[in-house]
Design an enzyme around this catalytic site. Structure first.
Site, PDB file in Angstrom:
ATOM      1  N   LYS A   7      -0.511 -15.022   2.853  1.00  0.00           N
ATOM      2  CA  LYS A   7       0.020 -14.161   1.945  1.00  0.00           C
ATOM      3  C   LYS A   7      -0.464 -14.602   0.612  1.00  0.00           C
ATOM      4  O   LYS A   7      -0.661 -13.802  -0.052  1.00  0.00           O
ATOM      5  CB  LYS A   7       1.536 -14.124   2.147  1.00  0.00           C
ATOM      6  N   HIS A  39     -11.354  -8.217  35.997  1.00  0.00           N
ATOM      7  CA  HIS A  39     -12.701  -7.753  35.854  1.00  0.00           C
ATOM      8  C   HIS A  39     -13.458  -8.226  34.519  1.00  0.00           C
ATOM      9  O   HIS A  39     -14.430  -7.817  33.946  1.00  0.00           O
ATOM     10  CB  HIS A  39     -12.885  -6.396  36.218  1.00  0.00           C
ATOM     11  N   GLU A  85       5.289 -17.772  17.142  1.00  0.00           N
ATOM     12  CA  GLU A  85       5.863 -18.190  15.863  1.00  0.00           C
ATOM     13  C   GLU A  85       6.819 -19.401  15.831  1.00  0.00           C
ATOM     14  O   GLU A  85       7.057 -20.080  14.950  1.00  0.00           O
ATOM     15  CB  GLU A  85       6.413 -17.090  14.985  1.00  0.00           C
TER      16      GLU A  85
HETATM   17  O1  PA5 Z   1       9.648 -13.231  12.996  1.00  0.00           O
HETATM   18  C1  PA5 Z   1       9.300 -13.111  11.741  1.00  0.00           C
HETATM   19  O2  PA5 Z   1      10.334 -13.401  10.984  1.00  0.00           O
HETATM   20  C2  PA5 Z   1       8.408 -12.380  11.253  1.00  0.00           C
HETATM   21  O3  PA5 Z   1       7.315 -12.032  12.029  1.00  0.00           O
HETATM   22  C3  PA5 Z   1       8.876 -11.294  10.673  1.00  0.00           C
HETATM   23  O4  PA5 Z   1       9.302 -10.382  11.505  1.00  0.00           O
HETATM   24  C4  PA5 Z   1       7.675 -10.378  10.152  1.00  0.00           C
HETATM   25  O5  PA5 Z   1       6.908 -11.295   9.136  1.00  0.00           O
HETATM   26  C5  PA5 Z   1       8.092  -9.240   9.173  1.00  0.00           C
HETATM   27  O6  PA5 Z   1       8.942  -9.747   8.110  1.00  0.00           O
HETATM   28  P1  PA5 Z   1       9.965  -8.559   7.457  1.00  0.00           P
HETATM   29  O7  PA5 Z   1      11.072  -8.114   8.336  1.00  0.00           O
HETATM   30  O8  PA5 Z   1      10.547  -9.365   6.338  1.00  0.00           O
HETATM   31  O9  PA5 Z   1       9.121  -7.571   6.804  1.00  0.00           O
END
Ligand code: PA5
Length: 435
Positions: A423, A309, A288
């Site tokens: 989303k 393996h 990310e």
């Molecule tokens: O790193 C990030 O920001 C995302 O992976 C969030 O942690 C994830 O989408 C969950 O979001 P939230 O904590 O708002 O539910």
């Protein structure tokens, strides 16, 4: 003393010392950006000083709430997704017995995870499992609006309220969210739930050293003070701009150089099942943070020797666009020795008396050499032990390294705009108002 050491000798024929040294000025600039908050995404640099700012009162607050939760439940559910779940899951599996839910964890509850998917079968199976047990839960969401965790929380909240009543549920539900925004915050305020705050300047995947990661780990019986001491040692070691004294920046730099040479996939290879979720946490952190603007190393992971393996064939002889980072544990908690057999029918007597650690070490050395011969540049991060101290240092090491790699590659390592696309489509298909 560091509990981590980076061994890069298998990189020598792929990346020269000169190439690394030539990047030091760029590392200095990126380091300045991180330190002074002048780089991209500078509103989200809170992670960098979490260990040194960790106070006794925060530790006491987390541990006393964890103790009271441990005393009233035998199943504890962590509800969250992405950065709101991967860190605690990584920490709990790194530090616990491989079968702790079956064996009990030092008098504490079994730990389960929900809301990290929308699978009906997964959640129904979980609800079957916890039926009849005393349950508590920690719902974690920074935005407070994430669909996956909100659905799981609805289901579990209803289950807990049916069982204990609304007042009883109040003692069993702990919320970790933003200090002021989001639907979860409003709900927690309205229903009077115990709440931990995720700092505004810490993004989800950099939040393991906040109550997001620390509270579930404390409920699992982990010494979070020791973990934060290790992270603090990491903060000291890995905030040094000089690569020759900072393994996190050295690692970031060689990753960047390998990427520029066409090695666009990094494989994090572990030799310990306990590191499985640590690799998942790392994949989210790196993926990310770095994968945007049509750039970035693709982070992947394998678990050796099991995957030797299966994926071993591809790694040895497939497309040569990969490099490998081995995570190697220097010493297991317990040593098992291979017994001698009288007739040596299986031909293993040459190993009689050897520990499994010795065999695992030779498997690593043999693999590293074979993959180098197969043109896969590789390096090894050696980890002293499976202690909270080492784990804290590992978390900080990778956070620093990934932030630095992102800056070296010219991206903002602290946002994740691409995550919104699925989303929007899903909400439209579901008929969510406004989509
Ligand atoms: O790193 C990030 O920001 C995302 O992976 C969030 O942690 C994830 O989408 C969950 O979001 P939230 O904590 O708002 O539910």
């Amino acid at each position: 003393m560091s509990n981590l050491s980076l061994d890069c000798k298998n990189l020598k024929s792929f990346v020269s010392d000169q190439e690394v040294n030539d990047l030091q000025p760029q590392v200095n600039l990126c380091h300045d950006g991180l330190k002074r908050g002048t780089g991209k995404g500078s509103d989200y640099l809170g992670w960098s000083s979490l260990p040194s700012e960790f106070s006794d009162s925060v530790a006491a607050d987390i541990t006393s709430t964890a103790d009271s939760i441990r005393s009233i439940c035998d199943a504890f559910i962590v509800v969250g997704i992405g950065g709101s779940y991967l860190g605690s899951r990584a920490g709990i599996s790194y530090l616990s017995s491989s079968f702790s839910n079956q064996f009990g964890r030092q008098g504490g509850p079994e730990i389960y995870f929900a809301g990290q998917n929308i699978s009906s079968d997964y959640h129904a199976d979980l609800f079957d499992l916890i039926e009849g047990r005393d349950i508590c839960l920690n719902v974690i969401s920074k935005s407070g609006t994430t669909t996956e965790s909100a659905i799981a929380f609805r289901l579990l909240k209803e289950m807990i309220e049916k069982k204990y009543g609304t007042d009883g549920a109040r003692d069993r539900i702990v919320v970790t969210t933003d200090s002021s925004r989001g639907a979860l915050k409003s709900l927690a305020d309205e229903l009077g739930y115990r709440t931990f705050v995720i700092p505004d300047d810490v993004g989800g995947r950099y939040s393991v050293l906040t109550p997001v990661g620390l509270f579930p780990m404390a409920v699992a019986g982990i010494d979070i003070r020791e973990l934060m001491e290790g992270a603090s040692q990491g903060e000291t070691l890995y905030s040094n701009p000089s690569m020759d004294q900072n393994d996190a920046y050295y690692y970031a730099t060689v990753r960047h150089l390998l990427y520029q040479k066409g090695k666009t996939t990094e494989i994090l290879a572990t030799f310990q099942p306990a590191f499985h979720y640590l690799a998942d946490w790392w994949k989210q952190l790196a993926g990310e943070s770095e994968g945007k603007d049509l750039k970035g190393i693709f982070p992947s992971s394998v678990e050796f020797t099991s995957d030797l393996h299966s994926m071993g064939q591809w790694i040895q002889e497939g497309k040569r666009n990969i490099f490998e980072t081995f995570l190697v544990l220097e010493s297991s908690r317990r040593q098992l020795k291979i017994p001698a057999f009288k007739n040596d029918a299986d031909g293993l007597n040459y190993l009689a008396g050897e520990t499994l650690d010795t065999v695992n070490e030779k498997a690593w050395l043999g693999t590293a050499c074979a993959h180098k011969e197969g043109s896969v540049p590789n390096m090894t991060l050696k980890i002293k032990d499976r202690s909270p101290y080492s784990l804290g240092q590992i978390f900080y090491f990778f956070e620093r390294a990934v932030a630095m790699t992102g800056y070296l590659n010219g991206v903002n390592p602290f946002d994740q705009p691409g995550v919104e696309f699925y989303k929007k489509n899903m909400f439209k298909l579901l008929g969510k108002p406004g989509f």
